[in-house]
Design a protein around this motif. Structure first.
Motif, short mmCIF file in Angstrom:
data_model
loop_
_atom_site.label_atom_id
_atom_site.label_comp_id
_atom_site.label_asym_id
_atom_site.label_seq_id
_atom_site.Cartn_x
_atom_site.Cartn_y
_atom_site.Cartn_z
N ASN A 45 0.80 -1.22 0.00
CA ASN A 45 0.00 0.00 0.00
C ASN A 45 0.84 1.27 0.00
O ASN A 45 0.29 2.38 0.11
N GLY A 46 2.16 1.15 -0.10
CA GLY A 46 3.01 2.31 -0.26
C GLY A 46 3.11 3.21 0.95
O GLY A 46 3.45 4.39 0.81
N ASP A 113 7.81 -5.77 -7.23
CA ASP A 113 7.12 -4.67 -7.89
C ASP A 113 7.19 -4.92 -9.40
O ASP A 113 8.07 -4.42 -10.08
N TYR A 119 4.75 0.22 -5.84
CA TYR A 119 3.99 -0.64 -4.93
C TYR A 119 4.37 -2.10 -5.19
O TYR A 119 4.43 -2.53 -6.35
N GLY A 145 -0.39 -4.12 -6.28
CA GLY A 145 -0.34 -3.16 -5.20
C GLY A 145 -0.81 -1.79 -5.65
O GLY A 145 -0.74 -1.43 -6.83
N SER A 147 -2.24 2.39 -3.71
CA SER A 147 -2.38 3.16 -2.48
C SER A 147 -3.44 2.56 -1.56
O SER A 147 -3.43 2.79 -0.35
#
Length: 485
Positions: A45-46, A113, A119, A145, A147
């Motif tokens: 989720n960064g 990633d 993400y 992935g 935010s």
């Protein structure tokens, strides 16, 4: 834990296959298919903290037995909490397919990633998925992935004409743009490599089938010759007359090889991993060979072994002689005893921040005191010089500070993973025990310390504590090689 009672419930679909006539010998009747690797933590989720991945391939979903699930525990400055979680199944919105009995979604997982958007993405396999290509053909899904975390997925196709158990194991690396980002998928009918660029819409740069008979139970990626490209390592199932399975490097380079591609001649194994153990800039190849030797002194080792082939400018030549590590190696805790299954679990990562990869070895059949098959995990530090084994240390459920306690047939050390989830720069060690608590499974998290993971402050996550409430067979943490050894 009574293992016989657990197995009698029939919660794993039988899939024995006999393949004969290979190199004048035969493939032994295959055991129940089992994926062997689990994903390292990734920041899905960064938020700056890596999130832990706890596979649970035996989870019942909406009345479908063993449809499978993955539990994501979100990292934070304070570490992990069982309440900060997401349970993902094939019935979760945005995930392709649907939960069906015995799919075993989550059997193998890998993190990278893939679309290089900042993400981490999660690769999840379902090796018993029934598809238009056949029963138990298998499927592999990428959860992307964002935010908002892992909210949607796409499937990686299989180019095989007649796949079987596609997704027994998966590996993923994001080493750069384009083809430097890769996913490698194992299966009984061959391993498939996908290269970037990847997109969350499901597109990818290319795929290729390795040479015939590159089938296997374990795969790994690593730059063994430092040429900037990942080498593909494949470990097969057991071959008649040999303990362990054959280990092949870049089998796709030999599309016309008669019978099967060349293998490493001086060692065998059932699980493989890579990492720079001696700090020379080349990835090294490590194999776990937990089987007892067919012929004493010829192959294998009493109680199991780990083999290390060092990378070089020439990679790993097929006739290279590996370093052998057993529980009788100087510095390694314990002693080699029959059926310990040393090497039954394997992970390679830098645990003490010295720039060298360490070897984490599962010993799931190790007796702890008088408690049979309780299990242990041994860490063998990487070394620039000197013999591997010096400074090795172990954990069991009886180690002071570790929650729970050693019980017969717990198989602590079934699976392992390594990753920093609280952002302090010190990697945590994750250890699974698939048969803990009536096969519901459990995962222990050992905090990263100044010189490696420590039992002090370690935590135990059970299936029920992360929201999986069935009474048996969940297999939290994954089953690893358990059904093979």
């Amino acid at each position: 834990m009574n293992m016989n009672r657990g197995l009698s419930r029939g919660r794993w679909r039988a899939a024995a296959v006999l393949v004969a006539g290979l190199l004048g010998g035969g493939l032994l009747p295959a055991p129940l298919a089992a994926a062997v690797h689990g994903a390292v933590p990734g920041d899905f989720n960064g938020d700056g903290y890596r999130d832990a991945v706890l596979p649970a391939p035996g989870t019942d979903v909406a009345g479908q037995e063993a449809a499978g699930a993955v539990v994501v525990l979100y990292g934070s400055q304070s570490g992990l909490s069982s309440t900060r979680r997401k349970i993902i199944t094939q019935n979760t919105a945005g995930v392709p397919g649907a939960a069906e009995a015995s799919d075993r979604f989550g059997a193998a997982t890998a993190t990278a990633d893939l679309n290089r958007d900042g993400y981490a993405d999660l690769v999840v396999s379902s090796p018993y998925e029934d598809t238009t290509k056949g029963t138990d053909a298998g499927a592999v899904t990428v959860l992307w992935g964002s935010s908002a975390g892992l909210t949607k997925g796409t499937d990686l196709p299989t180019p095989q004409q007649d796949p079987m158990h596609y997704g027994l194991d998966v590996a993923a690396v994001s080493a750069g743009p384009g083809a430097m980002t890769e996913v490698l998928v194992a299966g009984w009918k061959g391993a498939v490599r996908f290269t970037g660029p990847f997109s969350s819409t499901g597109s990818f740069g290319g795929s290729a089938m390795p040479a015939d008979m590159s089938w296997g139970s374990s795969v790994a990626l690593g730059d063994l010759d430092r040429d900037g490209a990942q080498d593909h390592v494949n470990a097969t199932y057991r071959i008649g007359g040999v303990d362990g399975g054959y280990i092949m490097v870049n089998p796709e380079d030999y599309p016309d090889a008669p019978g099967m591609p060349p293998r490493l001649k001086n060692g065998d194994g059932l699980i493989v991993a890579t990492g720079d153990i001696n700090g020379d800039g080349y990835a090294d190849l490590v194999a776990g060979d937990p089987d007892e030797p067919e012929v004493a002194g010829v192959n294998g080792a009493l109680g199991g072994r780990v083999l290390v082939w060092y990378g070089s400018a020439h990679g790993v030549p097929s006739d290279a002689t590996p370093v052998q590590i057993t529980q009788n190696t100087a510095g390694v805790p314990g002693g080699s005893e029959k059926y310990d299954a040393f090497g039954g679990g394997l992970s390679v990562a830098d645990l003490n921040r010295d720039g060298l990869a360490d070897i984490v070895v599962g010993v799931p059949f190790e007796a702890v005191g008088s408690t049979g098959r309780a299990g242990a995990v041994t860490v063998i530090p990487g070394r620039r010089t000197g013999a591997l084994g010096t400074g090795a240390y172990s954990f069991t459920q009886d180690t002071i500070g570790v929650p729970g306690g050693s019980e017969e047939d717990d198989f602590f050390g079934t699976t392992m993973a390594v990753g920093d989830v609280n952002g302090d720069g010190r990697a945590e060690l994750f250890v699974g025990a698939a048969t803990e608590n009536n096969f519901t499974g459990a995962v222990w998290v050992f905090p990263g310390g100044t010189s490696g993971p420590t039992a002090t402050g370690s935590r135990m996550f059970t299936a029920s504590s992360v929201g999986l409430t069935q009474q048996n067979g969940t297999l939290l943490g994954g089953n690893g090689l358990l059904w093979m050894i």
